[in-house]
Write an enzyme that holds these catalytic residues in place. Structure first.
Site, short mmCIF file in Angstrom:
data_model
loop_
_atom_site.label_atom_id
_atom_site.label_comp_id
_atom_site.label_asym_id
_atom_site.label_seq_id
_atom_site.Cartn_x
_atom_site.Cartn_y
_atom_site.Cartn_z
N GLY A 48 3.87 10.70 2.36
CA GLY A 48 4.71 11.33 3.38
C GLY A 48 5.69 12.31 2.79
O GLY A 48 5.64 13.51 3.07
N GLY A 49 6.60 11.82 1.95
CA GLY A 49 7.55 12.71 1.31
C GLY A 49 8.91 12.07 1.11
O GLY A 49 9.02 10.84 0.95
N HIS A 231 2.71 -1.86 6.03
CA HIS A 231 2.39 -0.56 6.60
C HIS A 231 1.32 -0.77 7.66
O HIS A 231 0.32 -1.44 7.40
CB HIS A 231 1.90 0.42 5.53
N HIS A 343 3.33 -3.24 1.83
CA HIS A 343 3.55 -1.85 1.42
C HIS A 343 4.82 -1.66 0.62
O HIS A 343 4.85 -0.95 -0.36
CB HIS A 343 3.59 -1.01 2.68
C1 LIG Z 1 0.62 4.37 -0.83
C2 LIG Z 1 2.12 4.52 -0.81
C3 LIG Z 1 2.70 5.57 -0.12
C4 LIG Z 1 4.09 5.71 -0.11
N1 LIG Z 1 4.66 6.79 0.51
C5 LIG Z 1 6.00 6.99 0.40
C6 LIG Z 1 6.61 8.17 0.90
O1 LIG Z 1 5.94 9.05 1.42
N2 LIG Z 1 7.95 8.31 0.75
C7 LIG Z 1 8.74 7.37 0.16
O2 LIG Z 1 9.96 7.55 0.06
N3 LIG Z 1 8.18 6.25 -0.32
C8 LIG Z 1 6.84 6.04 -0.23
N4 LIG Z 1 6.29 4.91 -0.75
C9 LIG Z 1 7.15 3.98 -1.46
C10 LIG Z 1 7.53 4.59 -2.81
O3 LIG Z 1 6.40 5.24 -3.34
C11 LIG Z 1 7.98 3.52 -3.77
O4 LIG Z 1 8.93 2.69 -3.19
C12 LIG Z 1 8.61 4.19 -5.00
O5 LIG Z 1 7.70 5.11 -5.55
C13 LIG Z 1 8.98 3.15 -6.01
O6 LIG Z 1 9.35 3.81 -7.18
P1 LIG Z 1 9.75 2.94 -8.43
O7 LIG Z 1 10.01 3.89 -9.53
O8 LIG Z 1 10.78 1.95 -8.05
O9 LIG Z 1 8.41 2.07 -8.73
P2 LIG Z 1 6.93 2.57 -9.18
O10 LIG Z 1 6.71 4.00 -8.88
O11 LIG Z 1 5.99 1.59 -8.64
O12 LIG Z 1 7.01 2.42 -10.75
C14 LIG Z 1 7.13 1.15 -11.36
C15 LIG Z 1 6.87 1.32 -12.83
O13 LIG Z 1 7.24 0.14 -13.52
C16 LIG Z 1 6.20 -0.22 -14.43
N5 LIG Z 1 6.33 -1.66 -14.67
C17 LIG Z 1 6.26 -2.67 -13.76
N6 LIG Z 1 6.50 -3.84 -14.37
C18 LIG Z 1 6.72 -3.57 -15.67
C19 LIG Z 1 7.03 -4.35 -16.81
N7 LIG Z 1 7.20 -5.68 -16.75
N8 LIG Z 1 7.18 -3.74 -18.01
C20 LIG Z 1 7.04 -2.40 -18.13
N9 LIG Z 1 6.76 -1.58 -17.07
C21 LIG Z 1 6.61 -2.18 -15.88
C22 LIG Z 1 4.94 0.25 -13.74
O14 LIG Z 1 3.87 0.38 -14.67
C23 LIG Z 1 5.42 1.58 -13.19
O15 LIG Z 1 5.40 2.57 -14.20
C24 LIG Z 1 4.90 4.75 -0.77
C25 LIG Z 1 4.31 3.69 -1.43
C26 LIG Z 1 2.94 3.57 -1.47
C27 LIG Z 1 2.33 2.43 -2.22
#
Ligand SMILES: Cc1cc2nc3c(=O)[nH]c(=O)nc-3n(C[C@H](O)[C@H](O)[C@H](O)COP(=O)(O)OP(=O)(O)OC[C@H]3O[C@@H](n4cnc5c(N)ncnc54)[C@H](O)[C@@H]3O)c2cc1C
Length: 511
Positions: A48-49, A231, A343
């Site tokens: 989405g964004g 979702h 989700h």
């Molecule tokens: C299909 C999909 C579509 C989405 N669309 C949207 C959207 O349009 N807009 C929006 O705002 N949000 C959206 N979301 C939600 C959003 O993408 C996530 O909430 C956000 O990207 C989370 O970012 P993050 O950096 O917290 O986690 P992530 O991007 O999941 O990154 C987590 C990282 O931690 C690492 N990791 C995990 N455990 C460990 C460990 N023990 N040791 C070392 N590394 C570890 C993983 O390998 C990864 O690199 C969507 C989610 C999904 C699944």
């Protein structure tokens, strides 16, 4: 690998980890990632964004109001106001790093509409390729940043604390099972969500809440764990059929972004009925409402499709179109079969407005954190925004905090991986899913407790904590719906979970 106790360790290579590491520059950072950088992060899958009040008819206040409405009484107004006010700056920062956001003919950022947003405010890139393009931009910047050292294919397996309980380092476990200790004056957990605990999920399968397990074992307070967002429109594929048990399969389910409904796609059951007609907001009702409506259709034995044939799906949503084609569907000519899937996790490590957890030396950013923004239900496209806003605040807080001279002790052996992964995922789908009820939750707590006592692993620990929190919340609110308590309680209250609920032998202190 650096071994300076002055080091700052960031765990996770999604938007939260990368943005925090970049915002910390020029302070030296070691970025730990369980997979190759750029892979297996939910960030890369976001379609989405990013929500930002940039339109002429929009104001941060309106964005905050929509956020609070979706949060169903548990979003914190001050937190929401602060984050939505930071949104235009966060978008600017990404633009400066080179993110190729989609633009209108006049050069202004193109703004999409999503469910429960009262204005067009979704900034996107590559149509529905926002996450991929944001992630690529951040990875490139991090690789080029001389003060960020990246360690890939290594999992953080334990937080190393001193006698006072302050985090002084982190234990890392490589693919061969070798465990080493890395001293640090500050650790930021950015490990993402926990959808991988469910058989039906849109998340990378590695998203099993490992950051929650690390934080809980170090004594940190977790909050609102029961709030999982389902979702409504995950795409039904051969690996995740729409069978009677709806148990899902070993692969993540591709997503048909909410923005499709924002652009006019409609939901139908297999009798050709538009069952959302009677629901306030229809297809643009909040996610939990749409997810329960589809779940009810499925429970009654009806399959559901999303008809996106009038949305110019191939041009505006090339990612969804490609995902569909990979599964033998042509969304320009056929409706897309959909059903709900786990989700997003609204709950997480309880953090303050600087991203600090309740344990000294430990910060949390992104989906693993509970900042107070999402409450009981996240507003679409607010999560990338939350991570970007907090990354800046966390970096400023760490930069201004005292550099401790901690020495980490040798780490303990890493927890054993779960031998019951498939059982846990099926149990979470069937007992702790879209619709919940006491006897099912109770049975799941018992079983997850047995598995955790046997294996002592992250999956069963986190699944059990989520289930216990769901059992204790005897009301329905946002993403948490109980058939035995279908109404919200008069007073909206947060829940807190700490490791007292799990086996005390998991808690380890630094000598
Ligand atoms: C299909 C999909 C579509 C989405 N669309 C949207 C959207 O349009 N807009 C929006 O705002 N949000 C959206 N979301 C939600 C959003 O993408 C996530 O909430 C956000 O990207 C989370 O970012 P993050 O950096 O917290 O986690 P992530 O991007 O999941 O990154 C987590 C990282 O931690 C690492 N990791 C995990 N455990 C460990 C460990 N023990 N040791 C070392 N590394 C570890 C993983 O390998 C990864 O690199 C969507 C989610 C999904 C699944």
């Amino acid at each position: 690998m650096r071994h300076s106790p002055e080091n700052i360790v960031v765990v996770g290579g999604g938007v939260a980890g990368l943005a925090t590491a970049l915002r910390l520059a020029p302070l030296p950072v070691t970025l730990i990632v369980a997979a190759p950088l750029g892979a297996e992060a939910a960030t890369g899958w976001a379609q989405g964004g990013i929500a930002a009040a940039l339109g002429d008819d929009d104001r941060p206040d309106y964005h905050a109001i929509d956020t609070l409405k979706a949060g169903a009484g548990l979003s914190e107004p001050e937190v929401a106001r602060r984050i939505v006010a930071a949104a235009p700056g966060a978008i600017d920062w990404l633009v400066q790093l080179g993110t190729p956001f989609d633009r209108a003919p006049d050069g202004a950022l193109a703004l999409g509409l999503e469910a429960a947003h009262s204005r067009r405010r979704i900034v996107h890139a590559g149509g529905d390729g926002t996450g991929r393009l944001v992630l690529e931009t951040l990875v490139k910047a991090a690789r080029a940043c001389p003060t960020i050292a990246v360690i890939e294919d290594v999992r953080a397996s334990e937080l190393l604390t001193d006698e006072a309980g302050t985090v002084r380092g982190i234990a890392l476990r490589d693919r061969a099972g070798r465990v080493t200790g890395l001293p640090a004056r500050a650790v930021v957990l950015a490990t993402g969500g926990l959808g991988g605990l469910y058989a039906s999920t849109t998340n990378p399968l590695g998203a099993v809440g490992s950051g929650l397990a690390l934080a809980a074992r170090a004594g940190a307070m977790l909050r609102d764990l029961e709030f999982v967002q389902f979702h409504p429109t995950a795409i039904v594929t051969a690996a995740n059929p729409a069978g009677a048990d709806l148990l899902g399969g070993p692969a993540p389910m591709p997503l048909a972004t909410e923005a499709l409904r924002g652009e006019g796609a409609k939901l139908f059951n297999d009798r050709g009925e538009r069952f959302m007609m009677e629901v306030p907001g229809q297809e643009l009702a909040p996610r939990d409402v749409v997810a329960r409506a589809i779940f009810a259709q499925n429970a009654a034995g009806r399959h559901v499709v999303l008809d996106a044939r009038r949305t110019d799906v191939g041009r505006r949503f090339p990612g969804v179109a490609a995902l569909c084609r990979a599964h033998g569907l042509d969304p320009a000519h056929q409706p897309i079969p959909v059903r709900p899937a786990a989700h997003y996790h609204m709950g997480g490590i309880n953090v303050d407005d600087c991203g600090r957890s309740s344990v000294a030396g430990l910060w949390a950013c992104g989906e693993v954190a509970s900042t107070g923004l999402h409450g009981a239900n996240r507003l679409a496209s607010n999560s990338l925004l939350e991570a970007l806003a907090y990354a800046e605040w966390i970096a400023a807080d760490i930069a201004g905090s005292e550099a401790g001279a901690g020495i980490a002790r040798a780490p303990s052996p890493a927890p054993v991986g779960s031998s019951a992964r498939a059982e846990i995922r099926a149990l979470m789908d069937s007992h702790v899913g879209v619709v919940r009820e006491a006897s099912m939750l109770d049975a799941a707590v018992q079983r997850l407790g047995e598995l955790n006592a046997r294996d002592g692993d992250d999956l069963s620990l986190v699944a059990r904590m989520v289930t216990e929190a769901a059992l204790h919340r005897t009301e329905s609110r946002g993403g948490h719906f109980r058939t035995d308590h279908p109404a919200p309680a008069a007073l909206a209250r947060h829940s807190e979970s700490a490791l007292a609920a799990a086996r005390p032998t998991h808690v380890r202190q630094v000598a």
